[in-house]
Design an enzyme around this catalytic site. Structure first.
Site, PDB file in Angstrom:
ATOM      1  N   SER A 134      45.649  32.073  42.001  1.00 58.09           N
ATOM      2  CA  SER A 134      45.013  33.367  42.239  1.00 58.09           C
ATOM      3  C   SER A 134      44.243  33.819  41.007  1.00 58.09           C
ATOM      4  O   SER A 134      43.424  34.718  41.088  1.00 58.09           O
ATOM      5  CB  SER A 134      46.064  34.414  42.605  1.00 58.09           C
ATOM      6  OG  SER A 134      47.010  34.534  41.563  1.00 58.09           O
ATOM      7  N   HIS A 155      43.373  29.926  48.619  1.00 60.44           N
ATOM      8  CA  HIS A 155      44.186  31.046  48.131  1.00 60.44           C
ATOM      9  C   HIS A 155      44.816  31.782  49.302  1.00 60.44           C
ATOM     10  O   HIS A 155      44.152  32.514  50.034  1.00 60.44           O
ATOM     11  CB  HIS A 155      43.334  31.997  47.282  1.00 60.44           C
ATOM     12  CG  HIS A 155      44.121  33.118  46.691  1.00 60.44           C
ATOM     13  ND1 HIS A 155      43.630  34.393  46.537  1.00 60.44           N
ATOM     14  CD2 HIS A 155      45.395  33.165  46.233  1.00 60.44           C
ATOM     15  CE1 HIS A 155      44.565  35.172  46.004  1.00 60.44           C
ATOM     16  NE2 HIS A 155      45.637  34.447  45.827  1.00 60.44           N
ATOM     17  N   GLU A 167      41.429  32.563  51.229  1.00 62.53           N
ATOM     18  CA  GLU A 167      40.156  32.468  50.518  1.00 62.53           C
ATOM     19  C   GLU A 167      39.915  30.994  50.217  1.00 62.53           C
ATOM     20  O   GLU A 167      40.750  30.347  49.568  1.00 62.53           O
ATOM     21  CB  GLU A 167      40.203  33.278  49.217  1.00 62.53           C
ATOM     22  CG  GLU A 167      40.220  34.790  49.451  1.00 62.53           C
ATOM     23  CD  GLU A 167      40.362  35.612  48.162  1.00 62.53           C
ATOM     24  OE1 GLU A 167      39.875  36.745  48.143  1.00 62.53           O
ATOM     25  OE2 GLU A 167      40.983  35.122  47.189  1.00 62.53           O
ATOM     26  N   ASN A 205      41.344  40.168  45.094  1.00 60.19           N
ATOM     27  CA  ASN A 205      41.921  40.714  43.869  1.00 60.19           C
ATOM     28  C   ASN A 205      40.889  41.445  43.021  1.00 60.19           C
ATOM     29  O   ASN A 205      41.234  42.329  42.241  1.00 60.19           O
ATOM     30  CB  ASN A 205      42.590  39.613  43.042  1.00 60.19           C
ATOM     31  CG  ASN A 205      44.001  39.346  43.530  1.00 60.19           C
ATOM     32  OD1 ASN A 205      44.581  40.160  44.247  1.00 60.19           O
ATOM     33  ND2 ASN A 205      44.544  38.202  43.162  1.00 60.19           N
TER      34      ASN A 205
END
Lengths: 300, 259
Positions: A134, A155, A167, A205
């Site tokens: 991540s 991800h 992702e 994120n």
């Protein structure tokens, strides 16, 4: 070990049809990914550094699969097949024989690079390698291998067996065929993929930073109290306001992610951590897991 | 109650909808009406009976001054005036008037459907009575008032505009497509709307005005508007109202996944 070469480009051609998936690392993310793959009908090789870690992980996965049966999400037959789909190994060379290798080891560049170096030496050159990182660069991890074209990021989000998003992160050398194969794999898990360039924090994120960052600023300015900020944000349709969510995630995890994104962008002011975050962590108020964070929680 | 609302889409329609549903007599005026020659508004007598005037204009400081000056000219100085504090502080908006004590800032962020909460902020010169009157008014609409500190965007506008600005920055860096950014935020972290579709609903000009307001107020880099956002506003891609923003709106509406 003979690499199928694309006669046109000379590049490794990714293996598009596989029934086995290896998951490296049996922590929370590794277990969730392994469970999702097993429930989707893949044979799963789960790899970690010690046998007892693996048996404990498989036990937790079984409990989680049974939970799915109890809640009517999984049929008895699928659950039984999924539980029987696991091979446990402490050998990276053995894991490297799977059709797709997904790494979910701790977030340390050296460790991950070392794992990929060993996998690269043992796996057929067309095997696709994916990292569930991540916070690290896909290019940095791919650089430890000779298969940049067959390397990408996948991800997953926690809990990985439930969350629908993956992702799919391409490095500079990732081939279109590798991306397409990875997307087909994600779809076969019943999940949705989004394509993302290799940039710090990827999409979620990064875009979510202000959700926490501005909430801390507002609290620091005493613009409103914790509960008011949460209730206002929840009124917009968010399931949890920022502070309730941080208490669930853990103030320590949230602070670590904030620092990691801030460092990855070399001090970009938008991502700067807030003193309140550090104070919460230093005072041991980490959220639900310690019984007190921004709110107090009943003891279990 | 008699409610006059002066504003732009989608705020004008959505706030008017709330007030009508609450049984108030509502007069909705577009900002352009006030910018024109309003001296001969045919329904001027209706207009004069206002218990509360709600301003929902997010344009330039000069335009907002004109809105406040319209209210000053037409209404007695004790008529409650609620000004949107999304793009500037209540104090700033009230600074051009001779009766700042009757002005209270509010924050609402469309889509309003069932949000049920309004933010209220007192400017430095707002009266205590006005703040209480404002809370009482929103109660009649079924909205709970949360009193928060004054400042551009208040709580929700600031948080959401910064998220949209970050999403616009990611799009500008070609991290992912607009559709994938929105999908990621909805599925990866349960956002109620994709941030870019949300921007299209609010109006990119409004989002830019919130960011510009924050940037001017704090003078900090973290609030710098994403250049892509500014360029899209300059290009007239304002979102739903021009049928083109981060998405093309006929298609998206038909797909049924608009906010």
């Amino acid at each position: 070990m003979a690499a199928p070469q694309d006669p046109q480009s000379g590049m490794n051609r990714p293996n598009l049809s596989f029934t086995t998936v290896a998951v490296i690392g049996s922590g929370t993310m590794g277990r969730g990914i392994a469970q999702a793959a097993a429930l989707a009908g893949y044979q799963v090789t789960l790899c970690d550094i010690a046998r007892d870690l693996l048996t404990a992980a498989l036990e937790q996965i079984s409990v989680s699969i049974d939970d799915g049966v109890r809640r009517g999400k999984t049929s008895e037959a699928v659950a039984a097949d999924a539980k029987a789909a696991f091979t446990l190994t402490t050998s990276l060379a053995e894991a490297a024989q799977a059709g797709l290798v997904i790494e979910a080891a701790p977030e340390t560049l050296d460790l991950k690079q070392s794992i990929f170096r060993q996998l690269d030496a043992a796996a057929p050159s067309a095997t696709i390698f994916a990292s569930n990182t991540s916070s690290l660069s896909i290019n940095a991890l791919a650089g430890a291998t000779q298969r940049g074209d067959c390397f990408l990021g996948l991800h997953f989000f926690n809990p990985a067996h439930l969350m629908k998003l993956v992702e799919v992160i391409s490095g500079d050398d990732t081939s279109d065929a590798t991306l397409a194969a990875a997307e087909a794999f994600v779809a076969s898990l019943g999940k949705t993929s989004v394509r993302c360039k290799d940039t710090p924090a990827f999409i979620v994120n990064r875009v979510a930073r202000p959700f926490y960052g501005e909430a801390f600023r507002l609290l620091g300015e005493d613009a409103a109290d914790v509960e008011t900020i949460d209730r206002l944000v929840e009124s917009l349709g968010f399931r949890m306001g920022p502070f309730r969510l941080i208490d669930l995630i853990g103030c320590d995890i949230n602070f670590a992610v904030t620092q990691s994104v801030y460092d990855a962008y070399f001090g970009e002011p938008r991502y700067r951590p807030h003193p309140i975050q550090q104070r919460m962590v230093q005072s041991g108020r980490l959220g639900r897991k310690t019984g007190v964070g921004f709110y107090r929680y009943e003891e279990k | 109650m008699n409610v006059v609302i002066i504003g732009d889409t989608p705020f004008l329609e959505e706030i008017a909808g709330l007030c009508v549903r609450a049984g108030h007599v509502v007069r909705a005026l577009t900002v352009d009406t006030i910018l024109g020659d309003w001296s001969d508004l045919e329904y001027a007598t209706d207009l004069l009976n206002a218990d509360v005037v709600i301003e929902a204009c997010h344009r330039s400081r000069r335009t907002r001054r004109q809105m406040v000056s319209f209210v000053e000219t037409v209404y007695p100085p004790d008529t409650l005036l609620l000004v949107s504090a999304l793009t500037a502080s209540t104090t700033a908006i009230a600074s051009s008037t001779s009766a700042p004590q009757r002005i209270v800032g509010y924050g609402l962020l469309p889509p309003l459907a069932d949000t049920g909460m309004v933010e209220l902020a007192a400017g430095l010169n707002s009266g205590k009575d006005a703040l209480q009157q404002a809370a009482a008014f929103w109660r009649t609409v079924g909205y709970e008032a949360a009193v928060v500190a004054d400042g551009p965007g208040l709580v929700r506008g600031r948080l959401i505009a910064c998220i949209i600005n970050e999403a616009a920055g990611a799009l500008q860096d070609r991290v992912a497509s607009a559709a994938d950014i929105d999908t990621a935020m909805q599925l990866g972290t349960n956002y109620p709307h994709g941030p870019l579709a949300w921007a299209d609903h609010l109006g990119l000009d409004v989002v830019l005005a919130i960011m510009t307001g924050l940037y001017e107020e704090w003078g900090e880099d973290r609030y710098r508007p994403a250049p892509l956002l500014r360029r899209m506003v300059l290009a007239g891609r304002l979102g739903k109202k021009t049928h083109h923003g981060f998405f093309r709106w006929k298609e998206i509406t038909e797909k049924g996944d608009s906010p």
